[in-house]
Design an enzyme around this catalytic site. Structure first.
Site, PDB file in Angstrom:
ATOM      1  CD  GLU A  89     -16.655  -8.064 -51.528  1.00  0.00           C
ATOM      2  OE1 GLU A  89     -15.455  -8.288 -51.772  1.00  0.00           O
ATOM      3  OE2 GLU A  89     -17.582  -8.507 -52.211  1.00  0.00           O
ATOM      4  NE  ARG A 143      -3.731 -11.592 -48.168  1.00  0.00           N
ATOM      5  CZ  ARG A 143      -4.952 -11.089 -48.387  1.00  0.00           C
ATOM      6  NH1 ARG A 143      -5.119 -10.046 -49.158  1.00  0.00           N
ATOM      7  NH2 ARG A 143      -5.998 -11.661 -47.856  1.00  0.00           N
ATOM      8  CE  LYS A 174     -13.489 -11.040 -46.751  1.00  0.00           C
ATOM      9  NZ  LYS A 174     -13.990  -9.676 -46.831  1.00  0.00           N
TER      10      LYS A 174
HETATM   11  P1  ATP Z   1     -10.139 -12.231 -48.016  1.00  0.00           P
HETATM   12  O1  ATP Z   1      -9.106 -12.646 -48.989  1.00  0.00           O
HETATM   13  O2  ATP Z   1     -10.015 -12.916 -46.697  1.00  0.00           O
HETATM   14  O3  ATP Z   1     -11.538 -12.296 -48.555  1.00  0.00           O
HETATM   15  P2  ATP Z   1     -10.117  -9.456 -48.599  1.00  0.00           P
HETATM   16  O4  ATP Z   1      -8.848  -8.725 -48.811  1.00  0.00           O
HETATM   17  O5  ATP Z   1     -10.942  -9.784 -49.768  1.00  0.00           O
HETATM   18  O6  ATP Z   1      -9.807 -10.714 -47.695  1.00  0.00           O
HETATM   19  P3  ATP Z   1     -11.624  -7.260 -47.573  1.00  0.00           P
HETATM   20  O7  ATP Z   1     -12.938  -7.338 -46.911  1.00  0.00           O
HETATM   21  O8  ATP Z   1     -11.564  -6.675 -48.911  1.00  0.00           O
HETATM   22  O9  ATP Z   1     -11.039  -8.729 -47.561  1.00  0.00           O
HETATM   23  O10 ATP Z   1     -10.556  -6.601 -46.594  1.00  0.00           O
HETATM   24  C1  ATP Z   1     -10.694  -5.415 -45.865  1.00  0.00           C
HETATM   25  C2  ATP Z   1      -9.339  -4.864 -45.599  1.00  0.00           C
HETATM   26  O11 ATP Z   1      -8.562  -5.808 -44.872  1.00  0.00           O
HETATM   27  C3  ATP Z   1      -8.618  -4.591 -46.887  1.00  0.00           C
HETATM   28  O12 ATP Z   1      -7.986  -3.345 -46.802  1.00  0.00           O
HETATM   29  C4  ATP Z   1      -7.631  -5.719 -46.990  1.00  0.00           C
HETATM   30  O13 ATP Z   1      -6.510  -5.336 -47.691  1.00  0.00           O
HETATM   31  C5  ATP Z   1      -7.337  -6.036 -45.523  1.00  0.00           C
HETATM   32  N1  ATP Z   1      -6.907  -7.420 -45.368  1.00  0.00           N
HETATM   33  C6  ATP Z   1      -7.545  -8.535 -45.774  1.00  0.00           C
HETATM   34  N2  ATP Z   1      -6.828  -9.641 -45.519  1.00  0.00           N
HETATM   35  C7  ATP Z   1      -5.696  -9.219 -44.914  1.00  0.00           C
HETATM   36  C8  ATP Z   1      -4.530  -9.874 -44.390  1.00  0.00           C
HETATM   37  N3  ATP Z   1      -4.394 -11.196 -44.456  1.00  0.00           N
HETATM   38  N4  ATP Z   1      -3.567  -9.120 -43.841  1.00  0.00           N
HETATM   39  C9  ATP Z   1      -3.699  -7.785 -43.764  1.00  0.00           C
HETATM   40  N5  ATP Z   1      -4.753  -7.107 -44.235  1.00  0.00           N
HETATM   41  C10 ATP Z   1      -5.746  -7.797 -44.805  1.00  0.00           C
HETATM   42 MG    MG Z   2     -11.794  -8.436 -51.090  1.00  0.00          MG
END
Ligand code: ATP
Ligand code: MG
Length: 579
Positions: free
Chosen positions: A50, A275, A285
């Site tokens: 995102e 994760r 983020k």
């Molecule tokens: P954040 O919590 O940092 O905002 P998010 O999961 O909301 O992370 P996205 O932009 O939706 O961030 O993530 C893109 C991809 O990266 C998704 O498939 C998500 O599952 C993966 N991802 C995000 N954080 C991690 C992590 N700590 N370890 C492994 N994969 C991750």
């Molecule tokens: Mg997200």
């Protein structure tokens, strides 16, 4: 963090010994699908960030998993922006994310997609759901929807709007799109089961009204699809085979499957993995936005940040990040990986690739009394003992030098083998020198200068008579040296588990107040002149350093990427011993 979180931290993932060939439960699933000729034996994944912030090391795990696995199986991986939330998303993030994925080492050719590309199709799917009696427009407020939803132990209640006619739903949905209603007054909801044991299945909202400009579609839309709805359909439209996501989506999988089933469209398989969590830092983020906005750090690319841009600026290499991601493996259970392992992977790479140089971080003046006043000479220094192909360079030597303040003690304690009155040491690539006196500040007693003699017979660093010294010091020639700034870093948080701050406390209270130390009058050998941001060096005995973009033509600024001390080996040993 709660007790179970603590426990998980100690149950680290097994570390694969071969970082080049990842093999785990997801590759097993894919292999089985290929053998069963599922999806015509294709492998097609996607990385779906995102654009609401910069990517971090956790995303790198997902990037390596999605792009890397596709590559390993001769398949494809799409880059897709999951841009369904216009109030939090920005073009700046869209651009940085692409730069970061490319930098890590992956490419998507012409397969760059946006969920917003599908808004019209997603709307039509919504219409289709309504026609089949699988969705309805609901007038409950967000607060009421929450109240009706029930709890883990209590079934939800049906919305009074649940049994609207298809015609009425179609009419209202169209008017939602046309902008007739204000934010939050109506939603489109999937009609599933308010008594489901899975709360995600209790008539989830799939569209909401939001009068907000979108960074790509502008003001075309005032209704936006929810993540769960947009994601599965985007996967389906792109012909994804394996939709790999993190564990928190496990409970959403029934909804993923339900939507694709009732619409009777192409159906990828969602697979969840744990994760990445890392000690001494946060990976979110939302939290980074607070750190940047609150000026706790200088920006998204502050070298202390675990963002990809921060790691890059700090001096991390893409190879080290990819190796790290392969080494930590992919598992189904949450765990926390030691920051020390990331640093280990970095040292392993930099040891091979970074040219050596000498720099003195806290200079102490040394005068070689028996070296002629205006003489100078050039000595040969090896650029990388690990790689003779990297050649040698010349370092200038003269009567006045700098050594590290810590390398001299007027009154040395027992285990101190470096320079002290009456003692002889080696200057790397140069000569043996012996301390014969000190000059002190009369008032403070501070040592201002160390006076030495050198032995011309030891040129290059060895004594022909075979006598030994107990230590070898790095040094620079005072008149030839460049004045540089060096920034030393420590963990951004003082605790290995920054989320564990105790009840009611702000997570930011764990920020390490001493995570940055800037040393502004360091000296480096002249071979560093002309270095550009991103250039990396090993400063002998001090660690690996990377030239920072803050550098000016008059002053190089270098970040210490990592010290030379390997703490991972120790941790690994204690893990093996079951401690
Ligand atoms: P954040 O919590 O940092 O905002 P998010 O999961 O909301 O992370 P996205 O932009 O939706 O961030 O993530 C893109 C991809 O990266 C998704 O498939 C998500 O599952 C993966 N991802 C995000 N954080 C991690 C992590 N700590 N370890 C492994 N994969 C991750
Ligand atoms: Mg997200």
């Amino acid at each position: 963090m709660n007790d179970s979180g603590k426990k998980q931290e100690n149950e680290r993932n097994p570390v694969s010994s071969d970082p080049t060939k990842p093999s785990h439960f997801i590759t097993e699933i894919i292999e089985a699908d290929i053998n069963a000729k599922k999806y015509d034996s294709r492998v097609h994944t996607r990385f779906p960030p995102e654009p609401n912030g910069y990517l971090h090391i956790g995303h790198a795990k997902s990037i390596c998993l999605n792009f890397g696995t596709a590559q390993d199986f001769g398949g494809l991986c799409n880059m897709r922006f999951d841009d369904t939330n216009p109030t939090k998303e920005e073009v700046e993030y869209v651009e940085s994310i692409q730069e970061d994925v490319r930098w890590i080492g992956f490419d998507w050719d012409d397969r760059l997609f946006y969920a917003s590309d599908y808004f019209e199709k997603l709307y039509q799917f919504g219409v289709q759901l309504i026609h089949a009696g699988n969705a309805y427009v609901c007038d409950l407020s967000p607060q009421e929807i929450r109240e009706y939803r029930g709890t883990l132990t209590e079934a939800g209640r049906e919305s009074p709007y649940r049994n609207r006619s298809v015609e009425e739903n179609l009419n209202l949905f169209e008017r939602m799109r046309a902008g007739e209603f204000s934010d939050g007054t109506r939603t489109l909801r999937a009609k599933i089961d308010m008594a489901s044991g899975n709360i995600n299945m209790r008539d989830p909202v799939i569209y909401r009204i939001l009068h907000a400009s979108h960074h790509r579609t502008g003001d075309t839309w005032c209704i936006y699809p929810m993540y769960d709805y947009a994601h599965c359909l985007s996967d389906s439209l792109e012909g994804i085979t394996h939709s790999i996501c993190t564990l928190e989506f496990e409970d959403h999988r029934p909804l993923y499957d339900w939507i694709l089933d009732v619409l009777d469209v192409y159906h990828p398989r969602q697979i969840e993995f744990a994760r990445l969590n890392l000690t001494y830092t946060v990976l979110s983020k939302r939290k980074f936005i607070e750190l940047v906005g609150g000026r706790y750090v200088s920006g998204w690319d502050d070298p202390r940040m675990p963002t990809i841009s921060g790691l890059r600026r700090r001096g991390y290499t893409p190879e080290s990040i990819r190796n790290f991601c392969n080494r930590i493996g992919v598992a189904k259970r949450d765990s926390t990986v030691d920051m020390a392992l990331l640093e280990y992977c970095l040292r392993e790479d930099l040891n091979k690739s970074a040219p050596r140089a000498m720099a003195v971080l806290q200079p102490l003046r040394v005068v070689i009394l028996n070296y002629p006043e205006d003489a100078e000479e050039e000595l040969d220094a090896v650029n990388n003992p690990e790689d003779p192909g990297m050649g040698t360079r010349k370092v200038p030597f003269s009567r006045v030098l700098y050594i590290e303040r810590d390398d001299f003690r007027e009154d040395p304690p027992k285990q101190f083998y470096r320079l002290a009155p009456g003692r002889e040491v080696r200057l790397r690539y140069a000569y043996f020198i012996k301390c014969v006196g000190v000059v002190k500040d009369e008032k403070t007693g501070e040592v201002l200068e160390v006076q030495c003699t050198y032995d011309p017979a030891t040129r290059g660093g060895d004594a022909p008579d075979g006598r030994k010294v107990k230590s070898t010091l790095h040094w620079v020639s005072a008149s030839h040296a460049l004045k540089i700034e060096v920034r030393l870093y420590d963990h951004l948080f003082t605790s290995p588990d920054p989320a564990d701050v105790g009840e009611g406390a702000d997570w930011k209270s764990g920020i390490n107040p001493d995570s940055l130390k800037a040393l502004k009058s360091c000296r480096a050998e002249p071979s560093l002149s002309g270095s550009a941001p991103g250039n990396r060096f090993q400063f002998e005995r001090q660690g690996y350093f990377c030239v920072d973009p803050d550098s000016t033509p008059d002053m190089l600024v270098l970040n210490r990427t990592v010290t030379l001390r390997d703490t991972w080996a120790k941790i690994e040993k204690s893990q093996k011993e079951g401690r």
